[in-house]
Design a protein around this motif. Sequence first.
Motif, PDB file in Angstrom:
ATOM      1  N   GLY A  97      38.717 -10.764  41.990  1.00 38.06           N
ATOM      2  CA  GLY A  97      40.103 -10.797  42.375  1.00 38.06           C
ATOM      3  C   GLY A  97      40.892 -11.348  40.954  1.00 38.06           C
ATOM      4  N   LEU A  98      41.672 -12.342  41.172  1.00 38.01           N
ATOM      5  CA  LEU A  98      42.491 -12.937  39.995  1.00 38.01           C
ATOM      6  C   LEU A  98      41.776 -13.952  39.210  1.00 38.01           C
ATOM      7  CD1 LEU A  98      46.086 -13.479  41.719  1.00 38.01           C
ATOM      8  CD2 LEU A  98      45.184 -11.603  40.517  1.00 38.01           C
ATOM      9  N   ASN A  99      40.702 -13.476  38.757  1.00 33.96           N
ATOM     10  CA  ASN A  99      39.695 -14.040  37.982  1.00 33.96           C
ATOM     11  C   ASN A  99      39.764 -14.170  36.303  1.00 33.96           C
ATOM     12  OD1 ASN A  99      37.058 -15.110  36.733  1.00 33.96           O
ATOM     13  ND2 ASN A  99      35.912 -13.761  38.126  1.00 33.96           N
ATOM     14  N   VAL A 100      40.394 -15.257  35.875  1.00 29.90           N
ATOM     15  CA  VAL A 100      40.805 -15.287  34.415  1.00 29.90           C
ATOM     16  C   VAL A 100      39.496 -15.258  33.661  1.00 29.90           C
ATOM     17  CG1 VAL A 100      40.709 -17.779  34.427  1.00 29.90           C
ATOM     18  CG2 VAL A 100      41.869 -16.447  32.555  1.00 29.90           C
ATOM     19  N   HIS A 101      38.410 -15.652  34.179  1.00 29.14           N
ATOM     20  CA  HIS A 101      37.022 -15.915  33.325  1.00 29.14           C
ATOM     21  C   HIS A 101      36.399 -14.446  33.117  1.00 29.14           C
ATOM     22  CE1 HIS A 101      37.191 -20.056  34.326  1.00 29.14           C
ATOM     23  NE2 HIS A 101      37.203 -19.748  35.627  1.00 29.14           N
ATOM     24  N   ALA A 102      36.735 -13.408  33.997  1.00 33.58           N
ATOM     25  CA  ALA A 102      36.105 -12.081  34.040  1.00 33.58           C
ATOM     26  C   ALA A 102      37.228 -11.463  32.949  1.00 33.58           C
ATOM     27  CB  ALA A 102      36.116 -11.103  35.300  1.00 33.58           C
ATOM     28  N   VAL A 103      38.461 -11.590  33.069  1.00 29.41           N
ATOM     29  CA  VAL A 103      39.507 -11.032  32.143  1.00 29.41           C
ATOM     30  C   VAL A 103      39.287 -11.410  30.687  1.00 29.41           C
ATOM     31  CG1 VAL A 103      41.917 -10.951  31.468  1.00 29.41           C
ATOM     32  CG2 VAL A 103      41.304 -10.911  33.830  1.00 29.41           C
ATOM     33  N   ARG A 104      39.185 -12.810  30.788  1.00 30.12           N
ATOM     34  CA  ARG A 104      38.706 -13.367  29.244  1.00 30.12           C
ATOM     35  C   ARG A 104      37.449 -12.713  28.553  1.00 30.12           C
ATOM     36  NH1 ARG A 104      39.111 -18.749  30.421  1.00 30.12           N
ATOM     37  NH2 ARG A 104      41.383 -18.656  29.866  1.00 30.12           N
ATOM     38  N   MET A 105      36.467 -12.418  29.201  1.00 31.29           N
ATOM     39  CA  MET A 105      35.259 -11.893  28.741  1.00 31.29           C
ATOM     40  C   MET A 105      35.462 -10.321  28.433  1.00 31.29           C
ATOM     41  SD  MET A 105      31.356 -11.359  30.431  1.00 31.29           S
ATOM     42  CE  MET A 105      31.778 -10.185  31.564  1.00 31.29           C
ATOM     43  N   CYS A 106      36.179  -9.825  29.315  1.00 29.52           N
ATOM     44  CA  CYS A 106      36.442  -8.185  28.934  1.00 29.52           C
ATOM     45  C   CYS A 106      37.271  -8.184  27.595  1.00 29.52           C
ATOM     46  CB  CYS A 106      37.262  -7.499  30.141  1.00 29.52           C
ATOM     47  SG  CYS A 106      37.743  -5.917  30.067  1.00 29.52           S
ATOM     48  N   LEU A 107      38.262  -8.772  27.728  1.00 35.05           N
ATOM     49  CA  LEU A 107      39.364  -8.778  26.472  1.00 35.05           C
ATOM     50  C   LEU A 107      38.501  -9.428  25.268  1.00 35.05           C
ATOM     51  CD1 LEU A 107      42.728  -9.497  27.895  1.00 35.05           C
ATOM     52  CD2 LEU A 107      41.586  -7.354  28.273  1.00 35.05           C
ATOM     53  N   ARG A 108      37.828 -10.128  25.267  1.00 35.27           N
ATOM     54  CA  ARG A 108      37.415 -10.690  23.908  1.00 35.27           C
ATOM     55  C   ARG A 108      36.171  -9.989  23.602  1.00 35.27           C
ATOM     56  NH1 ARG A 108      38.387 -17.297  24.405  1.00 35.27           N
ATOM     57  NH2 ARG A 108      40.599 -17.131  24.910  1.00 35.27           N
TER      58      ARG A 108
ATOM     59  N   GLU B 292      46.925 -18.480  38.818  1.00 37.92           N
ATOM     60  CA  GLU B 292      45.693 -17.916  38.192  1.00 37.92           C
ATOM     61  C   GLU B 292      46.261 -16.536  37.787  1.00 37.92           C
ATOM     62  OE1 GLU B 292      44.597 -17.772  42.787  1.00 37.92           O
ATOM     63  OE2 GLU B 292      46.015 -18.838  41.409  1.00 37.92           O
ATOM     64  N   ALA B 293      47.477 -16.198  38.270  1.00 36.92           N
ATOM     65  CA  ALA B 293      47.937 -14.700  37.793  1.00 36.92           C
ATOM     66  C   ALA B 293      48.737 -15.361  36.225  1.00 36.92           C
ATOM     67  CB  ALA B 293      48.786 -14.174  38.519  1.00 36.92           C
ATOM     68  N   GLY B 294      49.274 -16.316  36.338  1.00 39.70           N
ATOM     69  CA  GLY B 294      49.782 -16.819  35.070  1.00 39.70           C
ATOM     70  C   GLY B 294      48.821 -16.984  33.934  1.00 39.70           C
ATOM     71  N   GLU B 295      47.743 -17.716  34.171  1.00 34.64           N
ATOM     72  CA  GLU B 295      46.650 -17.623  33.340  1.00 34.64           C
ATOM     73  C   GLU B 295      46.063 -16.481  32.608  1.00 34.64           C
ATOM     74  OE1 GLU B 295      43.414 -20.878  34.180  1.00 34.64           O
ATOM     75  OE2 GLU B 295      44.202 -20.686  36.022  1.00 34.64           O
ATOM     76  N   ILE B 296      45.982 -15.329  33.634  1.00 30.40           N
ATOM     77  CA  ILE B 296      45.538 -14.108  33.259  1.00 30.40           C
ATOM     78  C   ILE B 296      46.599 -13.535  32.178  1.00 30.40           C
ATOM     79  CG2 ILE B 296      45.158 -11.716  33.907  1.00 30.40           C
ATOM     80  CD1 ILE B 296      43.888 -13.129  36.551  1.00 30.40           C
ATOM     81  N   LEU B 297      48.058 -13.655  32.359  1.00 32.11           N
ATOM     82  CA  LEU B 297      48.908 -13.192  31.822  1.00 32.11           C
ATOM     83  C   LEU B 297      48.942 -13.761  30.247  1.00 32.11           C
ATOM     84  CD1 LEU B 297      52.020 -12.986  34.055  1.00 32.11           C
ATOM     85  CD2 LEU B 297      50.675 -10.959  33.127  1.00 32.11           C
ATOM     86  N   ASP B 298      48.365 -15.291  30.342  1.00 28.07           N
ATOM     87  CA  ASP B 298      48.374 -15.831  28.838  1.00 28.07           C
ATOM     88  C   ASP B 298      47.418 -15.283  28.158  1.00 28.07           C
ATOM     89  OD1 ASP B 298      50.474 -17.505  29.477  1.00 28.07           O
ATOM     90  OD2 ASP B 298      49.427 -19.199  30.072  1.00 28.07           O
ATOM     91  N   GLU B 299      46.105 -14.676  28.714  1.00 31.14           N
ATOM     92  CA  GLU B 299      45.130 -14.342  28.016  1.00 31.14           C
ATOM     93  C   GLU B 299      45.392 -13.054  27.637  1.00 31.14           C
ATOM     94  OE1 GLU B 299      41.189 -13.991  26.383  1.00 31.14           O
ATOM     95  OE2 GLU B 299      42.308 -15.927  27.325  1.00 31.14           O
ATOM     96  N   ILE B 300      46.104 -12.328  28.341  1.00 31.15           N
ATOM     97  CA  ILE B 300      46.543 -10.787  28.054  1.00 31.15           C
ATOM     98  C   ILE B 300      47.505 -11.057  26.755  1.00 31.15           C
ATOM     99  CG2 ILE B 300      47.974  -8.871  28.613  1.00 31.15           C
ATOM    100  CD1 ILE B 300      47.107  -9.316  31.623  1.00 31.15           C
TER     101      ILE B 300
END
Length: 296
Positions: free
Chosen positions: A86-97, A147-155
């Motif tokens: 779901g709203l998993n900033v760790h997974a987002v961070r790995m994907c984008l980096r 957690e959605a806000g954290e994901i936006l910051d990573e984006i």
Amino acid sequence: MSQRPAIAAVLDGLVDMHVHSGPSPFPRRFDHVEAAQDGARIGMRAMVAKSHHHNTQMDVLAMKGRLADVAATVFGGIALNSTVGGLNVHAVRMCLRMGGKVVWFPTISSGRHIDCHPEDGAFPTTTVPLTLERIDIVDSSGALKPEAGEILDEIKEQGAVVNGGHMYPEYIRTLFQEAKERGIKRMVVSHPDFVIGADPALCRELIELGAFVEHEVGMYDPEGTQKWDPKQLANWIEQLGPEHIVLASDFGQKANPKPVDAWLRVGEALLDLGVPEKDLRRMVRDNPSYLLNLDA
């Protein structure tokens, strides 16, 4: 009387931000490499591989050797459904980096999608049995979850694209309002008239926040499973303006034609309906190239 160039020439340099190539638990007709290879028929510059279930950037990296001689650049991304936490900033961070370019907020895990397709993620039937959990981006008061806000910051930090997924229109608006406040400039709402249910007036609100509206040519292909009238797509273009629209295929499913064939048929239909060549090029080449920051 001047002769119109062949549709393949008009589409040359196309960037497809919504390709459902495999691997995937849903039946797919080809993998990411084969999709990119086929794109050579229309001079495709780049594509984004989308899965409702996993981070496709890892697929792209695993296929690096096979992609070495392919003209089109292939990018991955991640859809924030229950299969990635779901709203998993760790997974987002790995994907984008690792090079991913797009984050789709919940698609098949969104409340809106489940309302439309309550068959527990069988959209179509998966090749293996899977479970699906609803993922909401707001709390009981309607506020965006932290957690959605954290994901936006990573984006924002990675210069990636935030896509509203298949969520309720009001959730997409809440997300994009926060994205704009955080300085994100690359936002997309996909197929507003399919699942999501966002009318032109609401789309204009999202455009004011900085979003592009993505329409899927696959939905208008007479050889596809949906076969919508291209006049509907031309009407959207007239109402919103080509400067605010991105066209993508949304194809790769086993039951549908190849994306390139849909591009050729629907692109020709749009020209026949009076869409200027320069506008078509803008929607298939210039706008998505900006979103993926290809000319930086």
